[in-house]
Design an enzyme around this catalytic site. Sequence first.
Site, PDB file in Angstrom:
ATOM      1  N   SER A 150     -28.212  -3.201  64.828  1.00 33.25           N
ATOM      2  CA  SER A 150     -28.315  -3.211  63.446  1.00 33.25           C
ATOM      3  C   SER A 150     -27.875  -4.602  62.874  1.00 33.25           C
ATOM      4  O   SER A 150     -27.162  -5.436  63.487  1.00 33.25           O
ATOM      5  CB  SER A 150     -27.355  -1.849  62.821  1.00 33.25           C
ATOM      6  OG  SER A 150     -27.177  -2.296  61.553  1.00 33.25           O
ATOM      7  N   TYR A 163     -18.885   2.191  61.965  1.00 34.65           N
ATOM      8  CA  TYR A 163     -20.217   1.894  62.500  1.00 34.65           C
ATOM      9  C   TYR A 163     -20.239   0.724  62.779  1.00 34.65           C
ATOM     10  O   TYR A 163     -21.037  -0.018  63.857  1.00 34.65           O
ATOM     11  CB  TYR A 163     -21.090   2.093  61.136  1.00 34.65           C
ATOM     12  CG  TYR A 163     -22.582   1.984  61.384  1.00 34.65           C
ATOM     13  CD1 TYR A 163     -23.254   2.945  62.144  1.00 34.65           C
ATOM     14  CD2 TYR A 163     -23.386   1.032  60.767  1.00 34.65           C
ATOM     15  CE1 TYR A 163     -24.523   2.630  62.321  1.00 34.65           C
ATOM     16  CE2 TYR A 163     -24.599   0.695  60.972  1.00 34.65           C
ATOM     17  CZ  TYR A 163     -25.241   1.505  61.940  1.00 34.65           C
ATOM     18  OH  TYR A 163     -26.673   1.237  62.166  1.00 34.65           O
TER      19      TYR A 163
END
Length: 255
Positions: A150, A163
């Site tokens: 990501s 995250y």
Amino acid sequence: MSEKSLAGAVALVTGASSGIGAATARHLAREGAAVALVARRRDRLDQVVTDIAGLGGHAVAVTADITEPERAYEAVQATLERFGRLDVLVNNAGIMLLGSALQTTVEDWDRMVSLNVAALLHVTHAAVPYLIDAASTSPRQVADLVNVGSTAGRVARPGSSGYTLTKFGLTGFTESLRQELLGEGVRVSVVEPGTVDTELVDHLGDAVRDAARRQVGGIEALRADDIAEAIGYIVTRDRRVAVNEMLVRAGEQTW
């Protein structure tokens, strides 16, 4: 010679029941690969299998909770039992649970570490010997391992510390693994998507989900197929080419 780049190859895709995973499975099937689809939602997996059959491809649904080492191993073995080899592994399974350290729960952090990190390690550990074998026996003379990261593995932002931890860790793990497998004919790559229109935000609470959607409200999000095409590009290069890292942002995304 077949016009399909992955004819005769076998791929395993985790998190394949929806979003980027499902799109990647379909894309690899179009390139000629037989595909093992791994996730927990059997009904959704069966639909992707049907989609691939409609394309003239071959796929098998493997229902597994890969956060458990034994289930991850069994998923790899099920792929080998069905198709006889493993040429491409796409570690896509993941979850995003946002919230500040003050507001989030330890349980949310544990869920992300379990799926985004531990599950990836379990499947990778189970698959690497077979990827090495495939690289030595395939006409392509190469195998591929692609981890889906990501932009959160590059840019830290408030409200996403847990995250971000998992995605920075994934990027570092990928680079180390790349160096370890260089001499084995296994290419290791990371694809880092920006804002993608998937179910990722559906796991968030109402307030956090609404805030996340407002943040990207003015951006035309990437589609799952955009990331599937990026992964397809990586794994269909000639063996002399290794695309180690690919950052794919939405055109209007600044972070």
